[in-house]
Write a protein that holds these residues in place. Structure first.
Motif, short mmCIF file in Angstrom:
data_model
loop_
_atom_site.label_atom_id
_atom_site.label_comp_id
_atom_site.label_asym_id
_atom_site.label_seq_id
_atom_site.Cartn_x
_atom_site.Cartn_y
_atom_site.Cartn_z
N PRO A 258 0.84 -1.21 0.00
CA PRO A 258 0.00 0.00 0.00
C PRO A 258 0.87 1.25 0.00
N PRO A 259 0.34 2.40 -0.53
CA PRO A 259 1.10 3.65 -0.48
C PRO A 259 1.31 4.06 0.97
N VAL A 260 2.29 4.90 1.20
CA VAL A 260 2.57 5.35 2.57
C VAL A 260 2.35 6.86 2.66
N PRO A 261 2.06 7.39 3.85
CA PRO A 261 1.88 8.83 4.02
C PRO A 261 3.22 9.55 3.97
N PRO A 262 3.19 10.90 3.85
CA PRO A 262 4.43 11.66 3.96
C PRO A 262 5.10 11.31 5.28
N MET A 263 6.41 11.25 5.28
CA MET A 263 7.07 10.86 6.53
C MET A 263 8.47 11.44 6.63
N HIS A 264 8.90 11.57 7.87
CA HIS A 264 10.30 11.86 8.16
C HIS A 264 10.99 10.53 8.38
N VAL A 265 12.16 10.38 7.82
CA VAL A 265 12.92 9.16 8.07
C VAL A 265 14.23 9.54 8.74
N GLY A 266 14.42 9.04 9.94
CA GLY A 266 15.67 9.29 10.64
C GLY A 266 16.63 8.14 10.42
N PHE A 267 17.89 8.38 10.64
CA PHE A 267 18.81 7.24 10.61
C PHE A 267 19.85 7.36 11.70
N ASP A 268 20.32 6.20 12.12
CA ASP A 268 21.26 6.09 13.22
C ASP A 268 22.68 6.10 12.66
N ASP A 269 23.43 7.14 13.04
CA ASP A 269 24.81 7.31 12.59
C ASP A 269 25.70 6.10 12.85
N ARG A 270 25.41 5.43 13.95
CA ARG A 270 26.32 4.34 14.34
C ARG A 270 26.00 3.04 13.62
N SER A 271 24.69 2.77 13.40
CA SER A 271 24.33 1.48 12.79
C SER A 271 23.92 1.61 11.32
N GLY A 272 23.55 2.83 10.91
CA GLY A 272 23.03 2.97 9.54
C GLY A 272 21.57 2.56 9.44
N GLY A 273 20.95 2.20 10.57
CA GLY A 273 19.54 1.80 10.57
C GLY A 273 18.62 2.99 10.33
N MET A 274 17.46 2.74 9.72
CA MET A 274 16.49 3.80 9.43
C MET A 274 15.29 3.66 10.37
N SER A 275 14.67 4.82 10.72
CA SER A 275 13.45 4.73 11.52
C SER A 275 12.44 5.79 11.05
N PRO A 276 11.22 5.42 10.65
CA PRO A 276 10.77 4.02 10.67
C PRO A 276 11.54 3.18 9.65
N SER A 277 11.48 1.88 9.87
CA SER A 277 12.28 0.99 9.05
C SER A 277 11.44 -0.03 8.31
N GLY A 278 11.91 -0.36 7.12
CA GLY A 278 11.39 -1.50 6.38
C GLY A 278 12.35 -2.65 6.59
N PRO A 279 12.44 -3.54 5.63
CA PRO A 279 13.34 -4.69 5.79
C PRO A 279 14.82 -4.29 5.84
N VAL A 280 15.60 -5.06 6.58
CA VAL A 280 17.07 -4.88 6.61
C VAL A 280 17.68 -6.16 6.05
N LEU A 281 18.55 -5.98 5.07
CA LEU A 281 19.18 -7.12 4.41
C LEU A 281 20.62 -7.23 4.91
N VAL A 282 21.04 -8.44 5.27
CA VAL A 282 22.42 -8.64 5.72
C VAL A 282 23.10 -9.61 4.75
N ARG A 283 24.24 -9.19 4.20
CA ARG A 283 24.97 -10.10 3.31
C ARG A 283 26.31 -10.47 3.94
N ARG A 284 26.45 -11.77 4.19
CA ARG A 284 27.70 -12.30 4.73
C ARG A 284 28.55 -12.86 3.60
#
Ligand code: S6P
Ligand code: ZN
Length: 185
Positions: free
Chosen positions: A1-27
């Protein structure tokens, strides 16, 4: 579904986004056939470290939307070749914008004939035109992190890179990163 306008923050230390969708990890074990030196890759499976992570915002990959993701490539080398992403061609001819956030990296582009290299540092904007496959490389000794913004209907074709390569490979050299002609592993 479409999403509303939003602010997306991110964590300098982890690179994580908030709010967040999926996080992919490649080993390392997810990256079979990526590095030129297969013996070095096999040896690296012992510790099977994380090579890169991709955090996404909740913006869906739908036509008209502009999804964003933050990729963090951890520093390291395999047989002298710098840590890198798998690399892909967009399934549909769609451009993409990268913004360097931290660390030192590069954007390797290939249209099937001409390899191109764009140096990326914090604040660098890298433009990927449609029809250019792209791969990111950490050429420094700290995590390299960048924001990507791309049309929601781009699609990701990894098979194109498996078939055509990326034109160059990026190795550690005494005077900085060394681009060498691409060889299939
Ligand atoms: C998506 C964009 C990036 C990459 C990410 C991981 O269009 O180019 O978010 O997906 O850097 O690279 P790859 O090649 O494993 O998808
Ligand atoms: Zn892309």
């Amino acid at each position: 579904p479409p999403v509303p306008p939003m602010h997306v923050g991110f964590d300098d230390r982890s690179g994580g986004m908030s709010p967040s969708g999926p996080v992919l990890v490649r080993r390392m074990s997810d990256l079979r056939g990526l590095y030129a030196d297969q013996a070095a890759w096999t040896a690296a499976l012992e510790s099977d470290d994380v090579v890169y992570e991709v955090a996404s915002s909740p913006v869906p990959e739908l036509e008209g939307e502009l999804p964003q993701s933050i990729t963090t490539i951890l520093p390291g080398r395999v047989g002298g070749e710098f840590h890198m992403t798998k690399g892909h061609m967009h399934t549909r001819p769609r451009g993409e914008i990268y913004l360097g956030l931290s660390g030192l990296g590069g954007l390797l582009l290939f249209d099937g004939e001409r390899p191109q290299w764009i140096e990326m540092r914090p604040g660098s904007i890298g433009y990927i035109p449609p029809h250019w496959a792209h791969r990111s490389v950490n050429v420094g000794d700290e995590p390299y992190r960048f924001l990507a913004v791309y049309p929601g209907d781009s699609g990701h074709d990894y098979g194109w890179v498996a078939e055509h390569g990326m034109g160059h490979r990026v190795f550690h050299g005494s005077g900085g990163p060394e681009l060498r002609p691409f060889t299939f592993p």
